[in-house]
Design a protein around this motif. Structure first.
Motif, PDB file in Angstrom:
ATOM      1  N   PRO A 134      27.049  29.050  36.099  1.00 17.06           N
ATOM      2  CA  PRO A 134      27.783  28.893  37.356  1.00 17.06           C
ATOM      3  C   PRO A 134      28.143  30.199  38.038  1.00 17.06           C
ATOM      4  O   PRO A 134      28.382  30.216  39.252  1.00 17.06           O
ATOM      5  CB  PRO A 134      29.045  28.124  36.937  1.00 17.06           C
ATOM      6  N   ASP A 135      28.191  31.312  37.288  1.00 18.35           N
ATOM      7  CA  ASP A 135      28.590  32.575  37.912  1.00 18.35           C
ATOM      8  C   ASP A 135      27.403  33.418  38.374  1.00 18.35           C
ATOM      9  O   ASP A 135      27.575  34.553  38.820  1.00 18.35           O
ATOM     10  CB  ASP A 135      29.452  33.396  36.951  1.00 18.35           C
ATOM     11  N   VAL A 136      26.184  32.865  38.269  1.00 19.71           N
ATOM     12  CA  VAL A 136      24.984  33.592  38.670  1.00 19.71           C
ATOM     13  C   VAL A 136      24.433  33.006  39.967  1.00 19.71           C
ATOM     14  O   VAL A 136      24.319  31.791  40.106  1.00 19.71           O
ATOM     15  CB  VAL A 136      23.890  33.525  37.575  1.00 19.71           C
ATOM     16  N   GLY A 137      24.108  33.871  40.904  1.00 21.45           N
ATOM     17  CA  GLY A 137      23.509  33.430  42.155  1.00 21.45           C
ATOM     18  C   GLY A 137      22.713  34.557  42.767  1.00 21.45           C
ATOM     19  O   GLY A 137      22.871  35.728  42.404  1.00 21.45           O
ATOM     20  N   SER A 138      21.830  34.233  43.697  1.00 21.20           N
ATOM     21  CA  SER A 138      21.091  35.280  44.401  1.00 21.20           C
ATOM     22  C   SER A 138      20.928  34.881  45.851  1.00 21.20           C
ATOM     23  O   SER A 138      20.911  33.692  46.197  1.00 21.20           O
ATOM     24  CB  SER A 138      19.724  35.531  43.752  1.00 21.20           C
ATOM     25  N   THR A 139      20.829  35.876  46.711  1.00 18.59           N
ATOM     26  CA  THR A 139      20.715  35.646  48.150  1.00 18.59           C
ATOM     27  C   THR A 139      19.614  36.524  48.721  1.00 18.59           C
ATOM     28  O   THR A 139      19.339  37.625  48.219  1.00 18.59           O
ATOM     29  CB  THR A 139      22.031  35.969  48.876  1.00 18.59           C
ATOM     30  N   ARG A 140      19.015  36.035  49.787  1.00 19.82           N
ATOM     31  CA  ARG A 140      17.977  36.804  50.461  1.00 19.82           C
ATOM     32  C   ARG A 140      18.617  37.898  51.320  1.00 19.82           C
ATOM     33  O   ARG A 140      19.647  37.684  51.961  1.00 19.82           O
ATOM     34  CB  ARG A 140      17.113  35.895  51.327  1.00 19.82           C
ATOM     35  N   VAL A 141      17.983  39.068  51.311  1.00 18.51           N
ATOM     36  CA  VAL A 141      18.476  40.197  52.106  1.00 18.51           C
ATOM     37  C   VAL A 141      18.237  39.917  53.584  1.00 18.51           C
ATOM     38  O   VAL A 141      17.099  39.626  53.996  1.00 18.51           O
ATOM     39  CB  VAL A 141      17.770  41.495  51.687  1.00 18.51           C
ATOM     40  N   THR A 142      19.307  40.001  54.373  1.00 14.45           N
ATOM     41  CA  THR A 142      19.193  39.744  55.807  1.00 14.45           C
ATOM     42  C   THR A 142      19.816  40.841  56.657  1.00 14.45           C
ATOM     43  O   THR A 142      19.735  40.784  57.882  1.00 14.45           O
ATOM     44  CB  THR A 142      19.866  38.401  56.172  1.00 14.45           C
ATOM     45  N   ASP A 143      20.450  41.847  56.034  1.00 13.60           N
ATOM     46  CA  ASP A 143      21.107  42.881  56.817  1.00 13.60           C
ATOM     47  C   ASP A 143      21.100  44.200  56.043  1.00 13.60           C
ATOM     48  O   ASP A 143      20.619  44.286  54.903  1.00 13.60           O
ATOM     49  CB  ASP A 143      22.535  42.470  57.174  1.00 13.60           C
ATOM     50  N   ALA A 144      21.642  45.238  56.665  1.00 14.83           N
ATOM     51  CA  ALA A 144      21.635  46.569  56.067  1.00 14.83           C
ATOM     52  C   ALA A 144      22.447  46.615  54.783  1.00 14.83           C
ATOM     53  O   ALA A 144      22.092  47.328  53.831  1.00 14.83           O
ATOM     54  CB  ALA A 144      22.173  47.588  57.074  1.00 14.83           C
ATOM     55  N   HIS A 145      23.536  45.853  54.726  1.00 16.98           N
ATOM     56  CA  HIS A 145      24.363  45.821  53.516  1.00 16.98           C
ATOM     57  C   HIS A 145      23.558  45.262  52.344  1.00 16.98           C
ATOM     58  O   HIS A 145      23.581  45.815  51.236  1.00 16.98           O
ATOM     59  CB  HIS A 145      25.603  44.971  53.770  1.00 16.98           C
TER      60      HIS A 145
END
Length: 273
Positions: A134-145
């Protein structure tokens, strides 16, 4: 766990029939001209190389059909002419697939790495087949941050900047936007990986997890989210050229093994030329 599908089953007429030969063909088509910063890049007679620290690497052969033994003999000669003491050659799907062991033995070749060719058809129920903490996730890069986090984690995990940030052309994508992902544990960026879309194939590459966070499902999360993003964009097959450290993980979650890419080191002195 992903249930591996029969790669030769019939599919809708407008989609690829992923037979084992079709998968190996996609592996052969996945080529890169990336070379490390500071290396010497050169092309001679359709043989593409880079050279660093006295060792040449044959990246690609892009010429007319030729016996694999001749391609490698040419590579040895060209590398020697450029002052290299060894040449690295990758044997697997593609122009060197039929290179024989007799030639390699006579050339003094030594295997230095084995990369597995792994693939899995992307089904609609894949998200529910990989258990994630439950504490693992990933997101696609969409900005400079996000890009800064991707760069930082990749560099820390691999020890060098991701090739896609050094040379954007190294991850050519059908629509020019390779998918970069950052994985987190409890909100802390700890993993990164990318993929490129080539037709219906999501080519997964560059996944890395910081050492202190390995074994916690971060790598699985990077696989799942890249595959699902690829499916959203039209991919029907996920393809990985997997190191021996990651291959067992991928096979446990349903990727099948369709061959290998064996990297060998051949001395340029005393070899067949």
């Amino acid at each position: 766990m992903i249930v591996q599908r029969n790669m030769s089953r019939e599919r809708a007429s407008n989609r690829v029939n992923w037979t084992p030969d079709a998968v190996r063909g996609e592996s052969a088509a996945w080529r890169s001209s990336w070379h490390p910063p500071g290396s010497e890049y050169f092309v001679v007679d359709d043989h593409e190389f880079y050279q660093q620290d006295g060792e040449a690497t044959l990246l690609n052969y892009r010429g007319a059909p030729m016996k694999p033994e001749q391609v490698v003999a040419n590579a040895i000669r060209i590398a020697a002419d450029h002052g290299a003491h060894d040449v690295l050659v990758t044997i697997g799907p593609g122009p060197l697939a039929e290179l024989g062991n007799e030639f390699l033995d006579a050339s003094g070749a030594r295997t230095v790495a084995v990369i597995d060719v792994l693939a899995c058809e992307i089904g609609p129920d894949m998200a529910g087949q990989i258990a994630m903490p439950p504490d693992v996730g990933s997101t696609r890069v969409t900005d400079a941050h996000g890009l800064a986090a991707f760069d930082r984690v990749s560099t820390d995990a691999w020890g060098f900047r991701s090739p896609v940030l050094q040379d954007p052309e190294s991850a050519h994508d059908d629509d020019g936007e390779p998918g970069l992902f950052v994985a987190s544990v409890a909100g802390i960026p700890v993993g990164a990986g990318g993929y490129s879309l080539a037709g219906e194939v999501a080519r997964l590459w560059g996944a890395a997890v910081l050492p202190e966070y390995r074994g916690r499902g971060v790598y699985r999360g990077l696989i799942l989210d890249r595959v699902l993003d690829g499916r959203r964009r039209g991919a029907t097959l996920a393809l990985v050229h997997a190191e021996q450290t990651s291959s067992p993980i991928l096979q446990r979650i349903g990727f099948g093994r369709f061959g290998e890419r064996r990297r060998v080191r051949i001395p340029t002195t005393g070899s067949i030329r």
